[in-house]
Enzyme design. Structure first.
Site, short mmCIF file in Angstrom:
data_model
loop_
_atom_site.label_atom_id
_atom_site.label_comp_id
_atom_site.label_asym_id
_atom_site.label_seq_id
_atom_site.Cartn_x
_atom_site.Cartn_y
_atom_site.Cartn_z
N GLN A 105 0.77 -1.24 0.03
CA GLN A 105 -0.05 -0.03 -0.09
C GLN A 105 1.06 1.22 -0.07
O GLN A 105 2.06 1.08 0.27
CB GLN A 105 -0.74 -0.10 1.31
CG GLN A 105 -2.33 -0.22 0.80
CD GLN A 105 -3.24 -0.02 2.03
OE1 GLN A 105 -2.84 -0.04 3.28
NE2 GLN A 105 -4.59 0.23 1.66
N ASP A 163 -9.26 2.16 -4.13
CA ASP A 163 -9.71 0.74 -4.54
C ASP A 163 -10.54 0.89 -5.96
O ASP A 163 -10.13 0.02 -6.98
CB ASP A 163 -10.64 0.18 -3.67
CG ASP A 163 -10.18 -0.28 -2.21
OD1 ASP A 163 -8.91 0.55 -2.16
OD2 ASP A 163 -10.55 -0.77 -1.27
N GLU A 387 -15.67 7.35 7.31
CA GLU A 387 -14.32 7.00 6.58
C GLU A 387 -14.21 7.79 5.45
O GLU A 387 -12.94 8.22 5.17
CB GLU A 387 -14.74 5.44 5.86
CG GLU A 387 -13.65 4.85 4.88
CD GLU A 387 -14.38 3.56 4.49
OE1 GLU A 387 -15.51 3.12 4.72
OE2 GLU A 387 -13.42 2.66 3.86
#
Ligand code: GLC
Length: 419
Positions: A105, A163, A387
């Site tokens: 990541q 993503d 989030e």
């Protein structure tokens, strides 16, 4: 609007609640393990009230490093049936010291370690002595296996941390997820499916995991066989910045810096190959087809963080900040593929605002940096520690009580952080 002191308290509570002793989960339910860049941001938040705990977070993260230098995107410290795909799907046994995924990541960790060190150099000296060799091995893994013409490639959309960004649409369409088999998603049991990636995307995510597993996560084999190899502005600008910071930290820890300085030069050249002249912006580029994505995303605006901002990007930034109210949307609001609610196709992410704002202030663009920071502050003060958020209304989306949103509040957006 809640009083800032109460927000500081709430943010600390969230970090404490998501703290599992020596690592922090992003949020319970949806993400019950240690994620790589989430964990680094957690350290940034802890550093505001418990510097020792912040260092522990980074040590745990880096202790999950594989023999080949890679630091995985998820470390599965404890079994949790509420998450898919778990360790049995990734099939990485024996490749690293902890059960993990097989991809990495964005490497923000070295830059965050450097920040921690500067808060208290005395307390930090032993920590950087232990961590610098690990950061060097991780960054070398990127340089050895993931650069194409100096730009850093991702081998799975999840690796970028963004993503379902439109950046991946072209290479994802080139994948026929044949034989992926039946599986049951768990994310859509925690969160409204409209805020999550589609089944079309998910089939391809799982197909790519199965491919990596079949190749035993061997980077040379993946380089030959993986159809998904995309040069990514997130990875490239973040690694560039991380190498600049690592060079300073290595010098401080008594290491040589020549190799790291070489990486900085390579990555600077590489980042320039991501300039898409047609749209006048930094963009993602499919290395299999050579095609640009045609995407102005929040990763494009990491250019200042990487030290390579310019006037064209500044004009784009002003335009998107006019269109959105709460900082930098994950995709250009004027773009045809923009979707205000779906994850990385439009919503605002406080961590990306933070990295972009940090880059802007480092480049001396203080008024713009202040604007992004003020927007992030208002966003969290009005809508809490979600989030991610709708860029026009600020409506909270995805998981709640989120570690990285709480962390960047404490470390960057809170009024207490105003210099
Ligand atoms: C999602 C995000 C990714 C993050 C993870 C845990 O997969 O796209 O960036 O690291 O959730 O929060």
């Amino acid at each position: 609007m809640i009083h800032p002191d109460a927000l500081d308290t709430r943010a600390r509570e969230i970090l404490r609640r998501n703290d599992r002793g020596c690592y922090t989960i992003p949020t319970s339910g949806l993400y019950p393990y240690q994620w790589n860049w989430d964990s680094a941001f957690a350290a940034l938040g802890f550093a505001e009230f418990d510097l020792k705990r912040a260092w522990t977070e980074l040590h745990t993260l880096m202790a999950g490093q594989w023999d080949n230098g890679m630091v995985p995107h998820i470390q599965f410290h404890e079994a949790n049936p509420g998450y898919f795909p778990g360790p049995e799907v990734w099939g990485c046994e024996g490749l690293g010291p902890v059960a993990s995924s097989g991809i990495s990541q964005p490497p923000v960790a070295a830059s965050i370690a450097w920040k921690l060190f500067r808060k208290d150099p005395e307390a930090g000296r032993d920590h950087i002595r232990a961590l610098v060799p690990r950061f060097i091995r991780w960054h070398r893994w990127f340089m050895d296996w993931r650069t194409e013409n100096g730009a850093v490639c991702v081998t799975h959309p999840w690796e970028s941390g963004r993503d379902n960004a439109p950046d991946w649409d072209g290479p994802m369409a080139a994948i026929d997820p044949v034989g992926v088999g039946a599986y049951s998603r768990r994310d859509t049991t925690h969160v409204d499916p409209h805020m999550r990636p589609t089944k079309y995307d998910y089939d391809r995510y799982i197909w790519l995991v199965q491919l990596g597993r079949r190749l035993n996560w061997d980077e040379a084999a993946l380089q030959r066989e993986n159809p998904f190899r995309v040069a990514d502005p997130t990875m490239t600008f973040i690694l560039l910045r991380a190498c600049r910071d690592l060079a300073e930290m290595a010098a401080e820890a008594g290491h040589g810096t020549a190799e790291i300085e070489g990486w900085v030069r390579t990555l600077e050249t590489g980042a320039r190959t991501l300039w898409n002249a047609r749209i006048g912006a930094y963009d993602a580029r499919d290395m299999r087809s050579g095609a640009f994505a045609g995407s102005i995303s929040n990763a494009s605006f990491l250019c200042w963080y990487g030290g390579l901002g310019n006037a064209r990007m500044e004009a784009h930034l002003r335009r998107v900040l006019e269109a959105a109210r709460f900082g930098v949307p994950s995709f250009d609001p004027e773009g045809a593929r923009f979707d205000a609610n779906r994850y990385w196709r439009g919503p605002v992410w406080a961590i990306m605002n933070t990295l972009i704002g940090t880059g802007l202030s480092d480049a001396g663009l203080d008024a713009l940096a202040d604007r992004v920071r003020a927007a992030t502050r208002a966003l969290i003060a009005q809508n809490g520690f979600a989030e991610y958020f709708n860029p026009f209304t600020g409506a909270p989306a995805g998981g709640g009580a989120f570690t990285w949103t709480a962390a960047v509040w404490l470390g960057w957006a809170s009024p207490g952080k105003e210099e």
